[in-house]
Design a protein around this motif. Sequence first.
Motif, PDB file in Angstrom:
ATOM      1  N   PRO A  16       0.815  -1.214   0.000  1.00  0.00           N
ATOM      2  CA  PRO A  16       0.000   0.000   0.000  1.00  0.00           C
ATOM      3  C   PRO A  16       0.849   1.266   0.000  1.00  0.00           C
ATOM      4  N   GLY A  17       0.334   2.291  -0.677  1.00  0.00           N
ATOM      5  CA  GLY A  17       1.014   3.584  -0.725  1.00  0.00           C
ATOM      6  C   GLY A  17       2.093   3.633  -1.792  1.00  0.00           C
ATOM      7  N   ASN A  18       2.803   4.742  -1.830  1.00  0.00           N
ATOM      8  CA  ASN A  18       3.909   4.981  -2.765  1.00  0.00           C
ATOM      9  C   ASN A  18       3.490   4.903  -4.233  1.00  0.00           C
ATOM     10  N   ASP A  19       2.221   5.214  -4.533  1.00  0.00           N
ATOM     11  CA  ASP A  19       1.721   5.137  -5.904  1.00  0.00           C
ATOM     12  C   ASP A  19       2.228   6.310  -6.733  1.00  0.00           C
ATOM     13  N   VAL A  20       2.708   6.000  -7.943  1.00  0.00           N
ATOM     14  CA  VAL A  20       3.157   7.045  -8.857  1.00  0.00           C
ATOM     15  C   VAL A  20       2.432   6.977 -10.198  1.00  0.00           C
ATOM     16  N   GLY A  21       1.583   5.964 -10.381  1.00  0.00           N
ATOM     17  CA  GLY A  21       0.832   5.854 -11.620  1.00  0.00           C
ATOM     18  C   GLY A  21      -0.188   4.747 -11.534  1.00  0.00           C
ATOM     19  N   ARG A  22      -1.198   4.845 -12.422  1.00  0.00           N
ATOM     20  CA  ARG A  22      -2.239   3.823 -12.450  1.00  0.00           C
ATOM     21  C   ARG A  22      -2.604   3.532 -13.893  1.00  0.00           C
ATOM     22  N   LEU A  23      -2.739   2.258 -14.200  1.00  0.00           N
ATOM     23  CA  LEU A  23      -3.219   1.827 -15.511  1.00  0.00           C
ATOM     24  C   LEU A  23      -4.570   1.162 -15.312  1.00  0.00           C
ATOM     25  N   LYS A  24      -5.557   1.574 -16.108  1.00  0.00           N
ATOM     26  CA  LYS A  24      -6.877   0.944 -16.046  1.00  0.00           C
ATOM     27  C   LYS A  24      -7.000  -0.048 -17.188  1.00  0.00           C
ATOM     28  N   SER A  36       8.681  -2.070 -15.734  1.00  0.00           N
ATOM     29  CA  SER A  36      10.017  -2.324 -16.269  1.00  0.00           C
ATOM     30  C   SER A  36      10.538  -1.141 -17.072  1.00  0.00           C
ATOM     31  N   ALA A  37       9.646  -0.505 -17.817  1.00  0.00           N
ATOM     32  CA  ALA A  37      10.034   0.587 -18.709  1.00  0.00           C
ATOM     33  C   ALA A  37      10.257   1.909 -17.973  1.00  0.00           C
ATOM     34  N   ASP A  38       9.846   1.985 -16.725  1.00  0.00           N
ATOM     35  CA  ASP A  38       9.926   3.235 -15.956  1.00  0.00           C
ATOM     36  C   ASP A  38      11.005   3.105 -14.883  1.00  0.00           C
ATOM     37  N   ALA A  39      12.090   3.858 -15.036  1.00  0.00           N
ATOM     38  CA  ALA A  39      13.211   3.776 -14.082  1.00  0.00           C
ATOM     39  C   ALA A  39      12.776   4.140 -12.662  1.00  0.00           C
ATOM     40  N   ALA A  40      11.776   5.006 -12.523  1.00  0.00           N
ATOM     41  CA  ALA A  40      11.307   5.421 -11.194  1.00  0.00           C
ATOM     42  C   ALA A  40      10.444   4.350 -10.525  1.00  0.00           C
ATOM     43  N   CYS A  41       9.943   3.401 -11.307  1.00  0.00           N
ATOM     44  CA  CYS A  41       9.069   2.359 -10.766  1.00  0.00           C
ATOM     45  C   CYS A  41       9.909   1.262 -10.116  1.00  0.00           C
ATOM     46  N   LYS A  42       9.667   1.050  -8.830  1.00  0.00           N
ATOM     47  CA  LYS A  42      10.393   0.013  -8.079  1.00  0.00           C
ATOM     48  C   LYS A  42       9.542  -1.229  -7.848  1.00  0.00           C
ATOM     49  N   ALA A  43       8.213  -1.067  -7.986  1.00  0.00           N
ATOM     50  CA  ALA A  43       7.295  -2.174  -7.732  1.00  0.00           C
ATOM     51  C   ALA A  43       5.934  -1.832  -8.332  1.00  0.00           C
ATOM     52  N   PHE A  44       5.060  -2.833  -8.372  1.00  0.00           N
ATOM     53  CA  PHE A  44       3.684  -2.589  -8.796  1.00  0.00           C
ATOM     54  C   PHE A  44       2.761  -3.503  -8.022  1.00  0.00           C
ATOM     55  N   THR A  48      -6.505  -7.800  -9.493  1.00  0.00           N
ATOM     56  CA  THR A  48      -7.031  -8.741 -10.487  1.00  0.00           C
ATOM     57  C   THR A  48      -8.518  -8.543 -10.778  1.00  0.00           C
ATOM     58  N   TYR A  49      -9.309  -8.239  -9.765  1.00  0.00           N
ATOM     59  CA  TYR A  49     -10.756  -8.124  -9.962  1.00  0.00           C
ATOM     60  C   TYR A  49     -11.161  -6.771 -10.545  1.00  0.00           C
ATOM     61  N   ARG A  50     -10.217  -5.846 -10.720  1.00  0.00           N
ATOM     62  CA  ARG A  50     -10.502  -4.549 -11.347  1.00  0.00           C
ATOM     63  C   ARG A  50      -9.667  -4.326 -12.609  1.00  0.00           C
ATOM     64  N   ASP A  51      -8.769  -5.278 -12.932  1.00  0.00           N
ATOM     65  CA  ASP A  51      -7.842  -5.111 -14.061  1.00  0.00           C
ATOM     66  C   ASP A  51      -7.161  -3.748 -13.985  1.00  0.00           C
ATOM     67  N   GLU A  52      -6.627  -3.471 -12.815  1.00  0.00           N
ATOM     68  CA  GLU A  52      -6.036  -2.163 -12.529  1.00  0.00           C
ATOM     69  C   GLU A  52      -4.617  -2.366 -12.001  1.00  0.00           C
ATOM     70  N   CYS A  53      -3.705  -1.518 -12.450  1.00  0.00           N
ATOM     71  CA  CYS A  53      -2.304  -1.628 -12.076  1.00  0.00           C
ATOM     72  C   CYS A  53      -1.856  -0.342 -11.395  1.00  0.00           C
ATOM     73  N   TRP A  54      -1.203  -0.484 -10.258  1.00  0.00           N
ATOM     74  CA  TRP A  54      -0.657   0.661  -9.529  1.00  0.00           C
ATOM     75  C   TRP A  54       0.867   0.569  -9.548  1.00  0.00           C
ATOM     76  N   LEU A  55       1.517   1.552 -10.161  1.00  0.00           N
ATOM     77  CA  LEU A  55       2.974   1.619 -10.199  1.00  0.00           C
ATOM     78  C   LEU A  55       3.457   2.346  -8.956  1.00  0.00           C
ATOM     79  N   LYS A  56       4.572   1.873  -8.396  1.00  0.00           N
ATOM     80  CA  LYS A  56       5.041   2.394  -7.104  1.00  0.00           C
ATOM     81  C   LYS A  56       6.518   2.751  -7.162  1.00  0.00           C
ATOM     82  N   ASN A  57       6.898   3.832  -6.445  1.00  0.00           N
ATOM     83  CA  ASN A  57       8.303   4.236  -6.418  1.00  0.00           C
ATOM     84  C   ASN A  57       9.033   3.683  -5.196  1.00  0.00           C
ATOM     85  N   ASP A  58       8.331   2.900  -4.386  1.00  0.00           N
ATOM     86  CA  ASP A  58       8.921   2.235  -3.228  1.00  0.00           C
ATOM     87  C   ASP A  58       7.968   1.116  -2.820  1.00  0.00           C
TER      88      ASP A  58
END
Length: 73
Positions: A16-24, A36-44, A48-58
């Motif tokens: 939870p937290g550290n969100d820097v982007g979201r893909l719907k 992988s393509a974003d150097a600032a992204c450390k995790a995601f 699954t039930y929303r087909d939603e991705c949260w990119l995280k910087n920590d």
Amino acid sequence: REDAAPMTIREATDYPGNDVGRLKQATLLDCLVACSADAACKAFTFVTYRDECWLKNDTGSAEPRDGLVSGIK
């Protein structure tokens, strides 16, 4: 895939937290490639039930949560 950085995938895990982007309307693979393509992204976290991705910087602390899949660089 050649365009995806090596990551550790953890099922039923949220960072939870550290969100820097979201893909719907994303897939787990979309999530992995976007982080992988974003150097600032450390995790995601992929919801699954929303087909939603949260990119995280920590990662912060992992929490068990059904329906979520997380990846860490």
